[in-house]
Enzyme design. Structure first.
Site, PDB file in Angstrom:
ATOM      1  N   GLY A   1      52.209  52.799  44.041  1.00 16.75           N
ATOM      2  CA  GLY A   1      51.308  53.875  44.457  1.00 16.75           C
ATOM      3  C   GLY A   1      50.796  53.745  45.872  1.00 16.75           C
TER       4      GLY A   1
ATOM      5  N   THR B   1      56.783  58.362  41.368  1.00 13.17           N
ATOM      6  CA  THR B   1      56.414  57.208  40.549  1.00 13.17           C
ATOM      7  C   THR B   1      56.786  55.936  41.305  1.00 13.17           C
ATOM      8  OG1 THR B   1      56.925  55.986  38.511  1.00 13.17           O
ATOM      9  CG2 THR B   1      58.621  57.477  39.310  1.00 13.17           C
ATOM     10  N   GLY B   2      56.098  54.855  40.998  1.00 14.75           N
ATOM     11  CA  GLY B   2      56.402  53.589  41.660  1.00 14.75           C
ATOM     12  C   GLY B   2      55.160  53.017  42.324  1.00 14.75           C
TER      13      GLY B   2
ATOM     14  N   THR C   1      54.988  55.505  34.115  1.00  8.43           N
ATOM     15  CA  THR C   1      54.300  56.713  34.583  1.00  8.43           C
ATOM     16  C   THR C   1      55.197  57.894  34.236  1.00  8.43           C
ATOM     17  OG1 THR C   1      53.135  55.653  36.391  1.00  8.43           O
ATOM     18  CG2 THR C   1      53.703  57.951  36.740  1.00  8.43           C
TER      19      THR C   1
ATOM     20  N   ARG D   1      40.552  51.404  40.797  1.00 13.40           N
ATOM     21  CA  ARG D   1      41.737  51.591  41.653  1.00 13.40           C
ATOM     22  C   ARG D   1      42.408  52.936  41.314  1.00 13.40           C
ATOM     23  NH1 ARG D   1      47.461  52.527  40.620  1.00 13.40           N
ATOM     24  NH2 ARG D   1      48.603  51.859  42.459  1.00 13.40           N
ATOM     25  N   VAL D   2      42.752  53.684  42.350  1.00 15.40           N
ATOM     26  CA  VAL D   2      43.440  54.962  42.168  1.00 15.40           C
ATOM     27  C   VAL D   2      44.738  54.919  42.959  1.00 15.40           C
ATOM     28  CG1 VAL D   2      43.342  57.444  42.626  1.00 15.40           C
ATOM     29  CG2 VAL D   2      41.320  56.259  41.753  1.00 15.40           C
ATOM     30  N   GLY D   3      45.848  55.239  42.305  1.00 10.17           N
ATOM     31  CA  GLY D   3      47.148  55.247  42.986  1.00 10.17           C
ATOM     32  C   GLY D   3      47.519  56.631  43.486  1.00 10.17           C
ATOM     33  N   ASP D   4      48.816  56.848  43.632  1.00 14.39           N
ATOM     34  CA  ASP D   4      49.305  58.118  44.186  1.00 14.39           C
ATOM     35  C   ASP D   4      49.262  59.268  43.177  1.00 14.39           C
ATOM     36  OD1 ASP D   4      51.402  56.466  42.876  1.00 14.39           O
ATOM     37  OD2 ASP D   4      52.558  58.319  43.101  1.00 14.39           O
TER      38      ASP D   4
HETATM   39  N1  ASP Z   1      52.557  55.344  40.863  1.00 14.05           N
HETATM   40  C1  ASP Z   1      51.735  54.795  39.811  1.00 14.05           C
HETATM   41  C2  ASP Z   1      50.499  54.181  40.421  1.00 14.05           C
HETATM   42  O1  ASP Z   1      50.615  53.534  41.436  1.00 14.05           O
HETATM   43  C3  ASP Z   1      52.433  53.746  39.000  1.00 14.05           C
HETATM   44  C4  ASP Z   1      53.850  54.063  38.573  1.00 14.05           C
HETATM   45  O2  ASP Z   1      54.378  55.117  38.897  1.00 14.05           O
HETATM   46  O3  ASP Z   1      54.471  53.217  37.900  1.00 14.05           O
HETATM   47  O4  ASP Z   1      49.441  54.302  39.858  1.00 14.05           O
END
Ligand code: ASP
Length: 292
Positions: A215, A212-213, A162, A190-193
């Site tokens: 979500g 990042t990480g 990301t 699916r929707v993350g952060d």
């Molecule tokens: N935060 C992102 C998500 O969950 C993924 C990532 O940052 O690696 O969509």
């Protein structure tokens, strides 16, 4: 106060980018050249007096166009083998924001989010509605095949990369932007952060953050806004970054990373994952630093 402003002006402008919290340490050399290109694109804008918002968007476009990262070209595939992209951007000065989620066949989702920011309403569009809006405002669709790289076809199960940027311009205005293909093999829809304002991206007059990480965990602790709130309370960007990562680890046990900037051009970052590529440039002389 005069001293604070004088030392702040030596740190301005400033920009910091990340290339995602999901990297293995040994792969970091692959990510740093792209981060450097992105930070330099933003730096060129900032040192000529351009806005933090333009700089944050420019940095993320460079990263979206680089197939090494999980954003735009090079994004991960979902469980159906499709690419669905999330992005958001926020301007700290007027606290204006734009976001898109689960969009298909858009080469630079951050620019679509920027367009929503400029239009002012709605703030966020998802799926087909976002794609229709893109068409209406003249943003062309690309082919899905042009976004897929062989590496992601092979590595269906591993997400890394990301991307995000925080920038501070010569006037002390801040902005943040984040873009991702999401988690590898994710459920369609699916929707993350990353596209959620306050979670993956946040900017307000005191500062800006891009996360990042994991979500789902970042959403639960509203990590981006939590970091900027700590700046408001007097913490430095480095302290704010370390504290929100510690809180995320304590509450959720998950792994993530964050980059933070304050309006004085101070920068900080933290992660509890194995590695996170970071590049930054700050100060009148353009001090360049990389980290992982
Ligand atoms: N935060 C992102 C998500 O969950 C993924 C990532 O940052 O690696 O969509």
């Amino acid at each position: 106060m005069a001293h604070a402003l004088k030392s702040a002006s030596r740190r301005l402008p400033a920009v910091q980018v990340h290339g995602g919290a999901g990297w293995r340490l040994r792969a970091i050399p692959k990510a740093l050249p792209g981060c450097r290109d992105a930070v330099m694109a933003a730096w060129e804008i900032l040192r000529h007096g351009g806005s933090a918002l333009d700089a944050a968007e420019a940095a993320v476009i460079v990263l979206e166009d680089n197939p090494v990262f999980n954003a735009g070209t090079g994004s991960v595939l979902n469980a159906d083998g499709r690419i669905e992209l999330d992005a958001s951007i926020m301007d700290g000065t007027g606290m204006r924001a734009g976001a898109v989620a689960a969009v298909q066949r858009i080469r630079n989702p951050v620019s679509l989010a920027r367009r929503l920011l400029e239009d002012g309403h709605p703030l966020m569009l998802v799926g087909d509605g976002a794609v229709r809006y893109a068409r209406d405002v003249g943003i062309a669709r690309c082919s899905e095949a042009s976004l897929v790289v062989p590496r992601q076809l092979r590595r269906w199960q591993h997400a890394a990369g990301t991307v995000g940027a925080v920038a501070v311009d010569l006037q002390g205005r801040v902005a943040a932007a984040t873009s991702t293909g999401g988690s590898s093999g994710k459920l369609p829809g699916r929707v993350g952060d990353s596209p959620l304002i306050g979670c993956g991206t946040y900017a307000a007059p005191p500062g800006a953050a891009s996360c990042t990480g994991a979500g789902e965990a970042i959403i639960r602790v509203v990590m981006g806004k939590s970091a900027v709130d700590l700046l408001q309370g007097g913490a430095s960007p480095q302290t704010a970054a370390a504290r929100v990562i510690a809180q995320l680890a304590r509450v959720t046990g998950a792994q993530a990373g964050v980059i933070v900037a304050d309006r004085y051009g101070r920068l900080g970052h933290a992660h509890n994952s194995q590695a996170m590529p970071v590049c930054l440039v700050s100060g009148v002389r353009g001090r360049f630093v990389t980290d992982s």
